[in-house]
Motif scaffolding. Structure first.
Motif, short mmCIF file in Angstrom:
data_model
loop_
_atom_site.label_atom_id
_atom_site.label_comp_id
_atom_site.label_asym_id
_atom_site.label_seq_id
_atom_site.Cartn_x
_atom_site.Cartn_y
_atom_site.Cartn_z
N GLU A 26 10.54 10.27 4.70
CA GLU A 26 9.98 9.95 3.40
C GLU A 26 8.83 8.95 3.57
OE1 GLU A 26 10.68 11.18 0.36
OE2 GLU A 26 11.99 12.60 1.40
N PRO A 27 7.78 9.04 2.75
CA PRO A 27 6.64 8.11 2.89
C PRO A 27 7.05 6.67 2.61
CG PRO A 27 6.43 9.45 0.90
CD PRO A 27 7.57 10.02 1.68
N ILE A 28 6.39 5.74 3.30
CA ILE A 28 6.64 4.31 3.11
C ILE A 28 5.34 3.68 2.60
CG2 ILE A 28 7.23 2.13 4.26
CD1 ILE A 28 8.74 3.87 6.36
N SER A 29 5.35 3.23 1.36
CA SER A 29 4.18 2.60 0.76
C SER A 29 4.14 1.13 1.17
CB SER A 29 4.24 2.73 -0.75
OG SER A 29 3.43 1.77 -1.38
N LEU A 30 3.00 0.68 1.68
CA LEU A 30 2.87 -0.72 2.06
C LEU A 30 2.99 -1.62 0.83
CD1 LEU A 30 2.39 -2.84 4.23
CD2 LEU A 30 -0.07 -2.49 3.98
N ASN A 31 2.42 -1.20 -0.29
CA ASN A 31 2.54 -1.98 -1.53
C ASN A 31 4.01 -2.18 -1.90
OD1 ASN A 31 -0.18 -2.31 -1.92
ND2 ASN A 31 -0.39 -0.67 -3.40
N ASP A 32 4.77 -1.08 -1.86
CA ASP A 32 6.20 -1.16 -2.22
C ASP A 32 6.97 -2.02 -1.23
OD1 ASP A 32 5.59 0.49 -4.30
OD2 ASP A 32 6.46 2.30 -3.41
N TYR A 33 6.62 -1.89 0.06
CA TYR A 33 7.33 -2.66 1.09
C TYR A 33 7.09 -4.16 0.90
CZ TYR A 33 9.01 -4.06 5.70
OH TYR A 33 9.70 -4.66 6.73
N LEU A 34 5.83 -4.55 0.66
CA LEU A 34 5.51 -5.96 0.46
C LEU A 34 6.19 -6.51 -0.79
CD1 LEU A 34 1.68 -5.88 1.30
CD2 LEU A 34 3.51 -6.75 2.76
N SER A 35 6.23 -5.69 -1.84
CA SER A 35 6.88 -6.10 -3.07
C SER A 35 8.38 -6.29 -2.86
CB SER A 35 6.62 -5.05 -4.16
OG SER A 35 7.30 -5.38 -5.33
N GLU A 36 8.97 -5.35 -2.12
CA GLU A 36 10.41 -5.41 -1.84
C GLU A 36 10.78 -6.65 -1.03
OE1 GLU A 36 13.31 -2.93 1.08
OE2 GLU A 36 11.94 -1.73 -0.14
N LYS A 37 9.91 -7.00 -0.08
CA LYS A 37 10.17 -8.16 0.79
C LYS A 37 9.68 -9.47 0.18
CE LYS A 37 11.94 -5.78 4.20
NZ LYS A 37 13.36 -5.92 4.56
N GLY A 38 8.97 -9.38 -0.94
CA GLY A 38 8.44 -10.59 -1.58
C GLY A 38 7.35 -11.26 -0.77
N VAL A 39 6.53 -10.46 -0.09
CA VAL A 39 5.47 -11.00 0.77
C VAL A 39 4.13 -10.96 0.03
CG1 VAL A 39 4.19 -10.69 2.94
CG2 VAL A 39 6.65 -10.27 2.88
N ASP A 40 3.44 -12.10 -0.01
CA ASP A 40 2.08 -12.16 -0.53
C ASP A 40 1.13 -12.02 0.66
OD1 ASP A 40 -0.33 -12.60 -1.72
OD2 ASP A 40 0.08 -14.65 -2.34
N ILE A 41 0.56 -10.84 0.82
CA ILE A 41 -0.25 -10.53 2.00
C ILE A 41 -1.45 -11.45 2.14
CG2 ILE A 41 -1.69 -8.81 0.86
CD1 ILE A 41 -0.31 -8.52 4.44
N PHE A 42 -1.92 -12.00 1.03
CA PHE A 42 -3.13 -12.82 1.05
C PHE A 42 -2.86 -14.27 1.45
CE2 PHE A 42 -3.83 -9.42 -2.05
CZ PHE A 42 -4.92 -8.80 -1.46
N SER A 43 -1.59 -14.65 1.54
CA SER A 43 -1.28 -16.04 1.86
C SER A 43 -0.55 -16.21 3.19
CB SER A 43 -0.44 -16.67 0.74
OG SER A 43 0.80 -15.99 0.62
N VAL A 44 -0.33 -15.12 3.93
CA VAL A 44 0.40 -15.24 5.21
C VAL A 44 -0.51 -15.81 6.29
CG1 VAL A 44 1.99 -13.34 4.67
CG2 VAL A 44 -0.12 -12.84 5.89
N ASP A 45 0.08 -16.63 7.17
CA ASP A 45 -0.68 -17.13 8.31
C ASP A 45 -0.55 -16.14 9.46
OD1 ASP A 45 1.83 -17.54 9.49
OD2 ASP A 45 1.91 -19.65 8.88
N LYS A 46 -1.13 -16.50 10.60
CA LYS A 46 -1.17 -15.56 11.74
C LYS A 46 0.23 -15.19 12.23
CE LYS A 46 -3.58 -14.88 16.14
NZ LYS A 46 -4.49 -15.47 17.15
N GLU A 47 1.10 -16.20 12.32
CA GLU A 47 2.47 -15.94 12.80
C GLU A 47 3.23 -15.05 11.82
OE1 GLU A 47 6.48 -18.45 14.06
OE2 GLU A 47 4.57 -19.51 13.82
#
Length: 874
Positions: A545-566
């Motif tokens: 089944e397809p995995i949407s990056l938007n859905d994955y980030l939302s599910e994990k509660g990750v703000d892609i614009f605020s993550v550091d390198k690690e």
């Protein structure tokens, strides 16, 4: 006289039917294919255009739920007649009334006369041209259950309608919906006559015959006659107009703007439909290169890099241009079409068939309408990328752009692969700052243009048969490009490509045992023709089944614009393992994998067919309980399939008959495994091993408890230890806890008769006498890895830290392994594996062991490994 009276009476009735019929008659209603000639001619043409029944499923009984209106992009009588004829024949709602089309030449004379008289009568009374928009004709006809047909772009007639302020079809439909209790379903559909992508420049043939975007009549007829299999009919999900108008952003605006928004949405849907087959607008390699190198962000970087390195800007620009030349694909449909014919011939000679997940292909088409699709297949053979592109092109889909190793860019295959969509990357970007930035810019450009891509999450081909740990470099670049706004979403499609037999098995065996990998070159290509003389069974291609990056980030509660390198790398690692787990879940269990597992897990090198079938049946039951996908041969006739593999293994001298005069295999037939063939058999065992690892961990945990009665809590520590111990061998699903895995395995073992629940205590089990043997059969899956890890500990016990680099360290481990194998201190030839030793070294070095100075740690792990090995000995 009587005959003349009858003729006169019939004529009178005919004239009365014209003059006394209902007042509203319009040429936009098509009564159907009348007569003999027209229906015959249309059926002959339209029967050549095949439509996938899975696409029409969404139309079944749609007219019972509401009013159906089909939507095309361009005004087309051809499309109307196709849908009318084809859908009517298939008992689907078929279009009968068209907005903007007239059928004068296809109507019977009586009907034409009725229309003429009706319009004349209206004109003489009101001095106006009669319109179906103002008489309620469209509303009445649609309300009676007749399906409609509508086009979005009208061509020259639009300007006349615009100047005269004549009603817009969509506005009319919106007004109709607002007064209708039944929903109107708008169904975007399109007929794609060519898989050729739209280009930014037109050819002379485009000018004469029409473009691929809007083919002329002659071009359509040529496509139907010459290549009907390349014509694709696409039907999108019906749009409920009631729901659309009820959207918060649509509800409060004027009808004209509602119509504008609806038109934009429908045209976008139609464009995405077509792009899912042809791919995005295809720019030339030179145009793409120019766009990349002149981009503002890259220009800024090039200036800064030039200043940092002290090189003239011209030198930096030259290097950047050379890097693009080294990397970029040169997508060319002519190359792909030639390749298709060559591969059709080659695959029919090499393989017995391709088993393709067509539902998965349709999911890719659907997802490609939304965002770029990133195919993430496992990597077992050089044929993987050829097979995927071949299957997609055969099914009228654009070939993806493929991330390929620079080792494959040699002449003549390099230019051919580039024409098929391959772009090349170096094995490492270490120290290549400018190259890395140029490569990232290229990826960003492909995504922004909407191209689908394919990359191998394992990095290189697996020499062991099981999935390798994820390589995160390319994945990191994709996510960075997404973060920088290259696309609105990324759709990952984990993909399994499996083989009954791989072409490279001899090369893999040599490399696993420490031999040097031969570089890809022209001489290897010439020698590859020997493969055309053998059959390698079937190929299995299946999509998760397809995995949407938007859905994955939302599910994990990750703000892609605020993550550091690690945090970015942690995110990539998490997605990488999710892709691996998804591939494992999608894997197809082949007869070769089942038989190989039973062979190698049988104690000793001699066994009967009865002993072998005892293990096979146990494994098959476990796979059924876990809902594993079986190869079609195992589903249809498992006994025949398994016997065929046994005979194949005998013919290939993997195993030998104790009595060579035996012609038929019976339960008492005895076999011997040839010791030097165990590593090859192990490759096929590892193809299916992922399904058995949780059961192997649980089995060893039960055996380690050393009691016939235990609870699930007694197993948790051992299971968790094994999961972490073999983290580089087997990816584990972070979304499922080890407690959940244990409970699932205990349930399966209970159904298999290995365990019996204790009636007196909850969550407590007893091991049956037969169950003890079967637990050993599952624990054997881990024995080769335990032996490899033991040899790694012996190496660390013997040598001080930093004595050897990792490559030389692995070689030393292999020589130690051979020594211990000859002395029978380790039992399995397949445990002498360069890959296993490398993973073992990596684990121990990350857990505090770097050499002989870490004696206490080494002793602690050695005791654990020896204890676990004793559990797996049958």
């Amino acid at each position: 006289m009587t005959k003349l009276k009858k003729i006169k009476a019939n004529w009178d009735r005919y004239i009365k039917s014209i003059f006394l019929s209902p007042n509203h008659h319009f040429s936009c209603l098509y009564p159907g294919n009348r007569g003999i000639v027209v229906p015959y001619f249309l059926d002959k043409i339209f029967s050549r255009i095949k439509i996938d029944r899975r696409k029409t499923d969404r139309l079944n009984r749609l007219n019972e739920k509401g009013i159906v209106i089909y939507v095309g992009k361009y005004k087309s009588l051809f499309e109307f007649l196709y849908y009318h004829t084809t859908f009517k024949k298939s008992a689907l709602p078929y279009p009968e009334i068209a907005f903007g089309l007239k059928f004068f030449l296809l109507l019977p004379v009586k009907r034409v006369m009725q229309i003429f008289l009706s319009h004349m009568e209206h004109f003489l009374r009101k001095f106006k041209i009669k319109s179906p928009y103002f008489t309620g004709y469209f509303e009445d006809t649609l309300s009676k259950g007749h399906a409609g047909f509508l086009h979005m772009i009208e061509g020259k007639s639009f300007y006349r309608k615009f100047i005269e302020s004549r009603p817009d079809s969509l506005t009319h439909i919106i007004q109709f919906q607002k007064h209708s209790p039944r929903p109107v379903f708008l169904v975007p559909q399109t007929i794609v006559f060519s898989v050729k992508p739209v280009r930014t420049t037109s050819t002379i043939m485009d000018i004469l015959l029409g473009s691929n975007e809007k083919p002329g009549k002659l071009k359509r007829l040529m496509a139907i006659w010459q290549k009907p299999e390349k014509i694709s009919v696409e039907i999108a999900a019906p749009l409920n107009l009631q729901d659309f108008l009820d959207r918060p952003d649509i509800r409060g605006i004027d009808e004209d703007f509602q119509a504008y928004s609806l038109r934009t949405h429908l045209i976008d849907t139609l464009n995405r439909q077509k792009r899912s087959i042809t791919g995005p607008v295809l720019k030339s390699r030179e145009e793409l290169t120019q766009d990349i190198l002149t981009g503002q962000s890259l220009q800024t970087f090039l200036k800064e890099h030039s200043e940092t390195t002290g090189q003239p800007l011209m030198v930096t620009h030259r290097k950047a241009a050379n890097y693009i030349e080294e990397i970029a694909a040169n997508y060319n449909l002519n190359t792909i079409m030639i390749f298709e014919k060559v591969l059709t011939w080659a695959f029919s000679n090499i393989f017995e068939g391709l088993v393709v997940d067509h539902d998965g292909l349709n999911r890719i088409k659907e997802e490609a309408k939304k965002s770029p699709v990133i195919l993430a297949p496992c990597h077992k053979s050089h044929l993987d990328y050829l097979l995927l592109s071949y299957v997609m092109f055969k099914n009228n889909m654009a070939c993806p752009h493929i991330a390929a190793g620079k080792n494959l860019s040699f002449w003549p295959l390099g230019p051919i692969f580039r024409g098929g969509g391959a772009f090349f990357l170096r094995r490492t970007f270490k120290g290549a700052v400018l190259y890395s930035r140029i490569f990232g810019a290229y990826i960003e450009k492909l995504l922004s243009e909407g191209f689908n891509m394919e990359f191998f999450i394992e990095g290189g081909r697996s020499r062991t048969g099981k999935l390798l740990s994820p390589k995160l470099g390319f994945l990191s670049m994709l996510i960075k490009a997404y973060r920088d706004g290259a696309c609105e979403d990324l759709i990952f499609m984990p993909t399994y490509v499996g083989y009954d037999r791989v072409l490279e098995e001899d090369a893999y065996l040599r490399e696993i045992e420490g031999g040097k990998k031969n570089p890809e070159n022209l001489s290897q290509l010439i020698r590859a023709r020997k493969f055309l003389k053998k059959k390698y069974g079937k190929v299995y291609i299946k999509f998760h089944e397809p995995i949407s990056l938007n859905d994955y980030l939302s599910e994990k509660g990750v703000d892609i614009f605020s993550v550091d390198k690690e945090q970015h790398m942690d995110l990539c690692k998490s997605i990488g393992y999710k892709l691996l787990n998804s591939i494992n879940k999608t894997s197809v269990v082949t007869p070769h994998g089942i038989v190989a597992s039973a062979l190698l897990n049988t104690p000793g090198n001699s066994f009967s067919k009865r002993e072998l079938m005892f293990r096979i049946n146990s494994y098959m039951t476990m796979l059924t309980i876990w809902n594993a996908e079986m190869a079609d041969t195992l589903t249809i006739d498992p006994d025949l399939a398994l016997n065929h593999v046994l005979k194949t293994f005998v013919a290939r001298k993997f195993i030998e008959l104790a009595d060579e005069t035996e012609e038929e295999l019976t339960e008492n037939t005895r076999f011997f495994i040839k010791d030097n063939k165990r590593p090859i058999i192990n490759y096929y065992k590892n193809n299916t091993i992922a399904f058995f690892i949780p059961a192997a961990y649980t089995a060893i945990a039960i055996l380690k408890a050393d009691t016939f009665q235990f609870s699930s809590l007694d197993l948790t520590d051992t299971y968790r230890f094994l999961q972490n111990f073999f983290i580089d061998e087997f990816s584990f699903d972070e979304e499922t806890t080890c407690v959940e895995h244990i409970h699932k395995c205990l349930k399966a073992f209970t159904e298999e008769g290995i365990l019996v629940p204790n009636p007196s205590f909850t969550d407590t089990y007893n091991v049956t006498s037969e169950g003890f043997r079967k637990l050993k059969a599952f624990s054997e899956f881990l024995r080769p890895f335990l032996e490899s890890y033991k040899i790694a500990l012996i190496y660390f016990q013997k040598y001080p830290p930093d004595k050897y680099e990792i490559k030389d360290m692995v070689k030393k481990m292999q020589s130690e392994g051979l020594k211990y194998y000859k002395r029978r201190e380790i039992l399995l030839k397949e445990s002498i594996s360069r890959v296993n030793y490398s993973n073992a070294a990596n684990f121990f070095m990350q857990n505090g062991i770097s050499g002989s100075e870490d004696a206490d740690k080494i002793k602690e792990y050695m005791n654990i490994v020896d204890q676990l090995l004793s559990m797996s000995v049958s």
